[in-house]
Enzyme design. Structure first.
Site, PDB file in Angstrom:
ATOM      1  N   ASP A 293       0.843  -1.202   0.000  1.00 27.69           N
ATOM      2  CA  ASP A 293       0.000   0.000   0.000  1.00 27.69           C
ATOM      3  C   ASP A 293       0.881   1.256   0.000  1.00 27.69           C
ATOM      4  O   ASP A 293       0.827   2.066   0.922  1.00 27.69           O
ATOM      5  CB  ASP A 293      -0.926  -0.029   1.216  1.00 27.69           C
ATOM      6  N   LYS A 295       0.873   3.795  -2.103  1.00 25.34           N
ATOM      7  CA  LYS A 295       0.201   5.041  -2.505  1.00 25.34           C
ATOM      8  C   LYS A 295       1.172   5.961  -3.256  1.00 25.34           C
ATOM      9  O   LYS A 295       1.389   7.113  -2.890  1.00 25.34           O
ATOM     10  CB  LYS A 295      -0.410   5.756  -1.303  1.00 25.34           C
ATOM     11  N   ASP A 298       3.995  10.593  -7.292  1.00 19.44           N
ATOM     12  CA  ASP A 298       5.071  11.506  -7.693  1.00 19.44           C
ATOM     13  C   ASP A 298       5.208  11.453  -9.207  1.00 19.44           C
ATOM     14  O   ASP A 298       4.442  10.759  -9.894  1.00 19.44           O
ATOM     15  CB  ASP A 298       6.385  11.104  -7.012  1.00 19.44           C
TER      16      ASP A 298
END
Length: 464
Positions: A293, A295, A298
């Site tokens: 996880d 996430k 960028d």
């Protein structure tokens, strides 16, 4: 004293055999623990083991071109056999590297060469089968395997089903008889071990590959759907723990109940590639996916490096990762390209909606952008983290976090829904449960309860 008895007593003296009460990887308590890794510190015993196994090679009338030791404990044994008796050796990597030749099998061989497998101990036979599958994939023939110790827990029959004959130096029953004869253990200890062995015959996990849904075409999506149907589980455990050792232990206990395990590698205080490989091995054995996880959020070049490099090397072990689309679709493109350097299928889940109160992701423009990105990169995006069903297409799996049978929320903004609310009311396919299981007094029973409840609702709504 015969040579076999002498070998058994030497192994006992270096504590390769331990008697008492030991927790195995499966979570069950065993009255015996066999640790053959210690033999590498005793050259004379290591050479004796190699000699006994080579004698079987000579007397079995098995023809072969090469030898391959199962990583890792069998590698020193195979190396000595090959050097002392001038037998060609192949080396199987546990995973291909993403640079250089990217080979799984190292060494010189020709198509249709016959290769015999060397292993230290056989329980289910799964490690031998994994090695054989890698060799088969390279066009080699594998029909025989030689093991030092057969635990007599159904491994021979499992191998027979794969058309592999098992040759062994020792059976566990022979080890027990020898140790009793020489006064190393009592008859009672031997009886307890024998009863344990006979009462714990190990079957290989089964995984069917047939899929009824023709829309499921890419490997990772196909694998996920197969796991759900085969295990009758749409439960994902959110293991937000800071100890990888604890996660591995927990996975051994409740891996049979889940279709996916979600972790955060950057909160682990004991992370190492060896330990994460152990977790990956558990996920393969008990048949669930690993979701990191992370996430990602960028620019493309940065996330590609975060995905493949650094301490965590996420692409090497995580089947799936989570991704924010806030920086634009280039982030998904970069991850998809990076995943192509891995010899295993990979995918991602796009974060469309979060379960925390006031989440800024929960607006219509953002969600529409997420859906468009998923459609453009549908070979890599297999679904969403969401609080509602975003599309009518069965191609995408909707995973809903924040599920709890009783609680409604916490003091940090987490909002909970019940499994029925998540599946029936919000259209979830996968139910993500964390603290409801982790904080439970009996995690195993709680995981079983969530698996049954979530899948029952799922079946009722004809989502399978």
């Amino acid at each position: 004293m015969g040579a076999i008895d002498q070998l058994i007593l030497q192994l006992f003296d270096i504590e390769a055999f331990k008697f008492g009460s030991f927790k195995l990887k499966s979570g069950i308590q065993s009255p015996i623990y066999i640790d053959l890794r210690v033999i590498i510190s005793y050259p004379d015993i290591l050479r004796s083991v190699a000699n006994h196994m080579n004698n079987i090679l000579q007397n079995s009338n098995v023809s072969f071109n090469e030898i391959c030791g199962v990583p890792y404990t069998a590698l020193p044994i195979a190396s000595i056999i090959c050097v002392d008796y001038k037998r060609p050796m192949l080396l199987r990597r546990k995973e291909a590297k993403n640079y250089g030749t990217k080979k799984i099998i190292e060494g010189k061989f020709r198509p249709n060469d016959r290769c015999i497998i060397i292993e230290d101990i056989v329980t289910t036979g799964s490690s031998v089968i994994e090695t054989a599958e890698s060799l088969w994939a390279e066009g080699l023939q594998v029909t025989d395997a030689i093991v030092l110790i057969d635990r007599e827990q159904h491994g021979e029959k499992n191998l027979q089903e794969k058309n592999i004959r098992l040759h062994r130096v020792l059976k566990i029953s022979e080890v027990l008889d020898c140790l009793v004869r020489h006064g190393k253990i009592t008859e009672e200890v031997s009886k307890n071990v024998s009863e344990f062995i006979h009462g714990n015959q190990m079957q290989l996990p089964t995984l069917k590959i047939e899929i009824e849904d023709k829309n499921i075409s890419i490997p990772i999506r196909q694998r996920f759907q197969t796991i759900i149907k085969e295990k009758k589980s749409n439960l994902c455990l959110s293991a937000d723990l800071t100890s990888l050792d604890e996660i591995i232990e927990l996975s051994n206990l409740i891996g049979k109940n889940i279709c996916m395990l979600k972790i955060h590698c950057d909160i682990l205080t004991d992370f190492s590639m060896d330990k994460i490989q152990e977790l990956k091995d558990v996920s393969r054995r008990l048949n669930f996916l690993l979701l990191e996880d992370r996430k990602f959020a960028d620019i493309g070049n940065t996330v590609a490096l975060q995905y493949t490099k650094g301490l965590f090397q996420i692409a090497e072990w995580a089947d799936l990762v989570t991704v924010h689309v806030l920086p634009g679709e280039g982030i998904v493109q970069a991850l998809e390209q990076a995943a192509q350097t891995i010899n295993e299928s990979r995918g991602c889940l796009l974060i469309a909606q979060m379960s925390s109160k006031g989440a800024l992701t929960n607006n219509e423009d953002y969600v529409n952008g997420v859906i468009k990105c998923a459609e453009k990169y549908s070979d890599f995006v297999i679904g969403f983290i969401s609080q509602s069903r975003l599309t009518t297409s069965d191609k995408y799996l909707h995973c809903t976090p924040g599920v709890h049978l009783t609680n409604t929320g916490d003091q940090l903004g987490q909002q909970y829904v019940t499994p029925r609310q998540a599946i029936d009311g919000r259209g979830a396919d996968i139910v993500i449960v964390g603290r409801a299981i982790l904080d439970s007094i009996n995690r195993v029973k709680t995981a079983e309860a969530y698996q049954q409840e979530c899948y029952q609702v799922y079946e009722e709504l004809r989502k399978i």
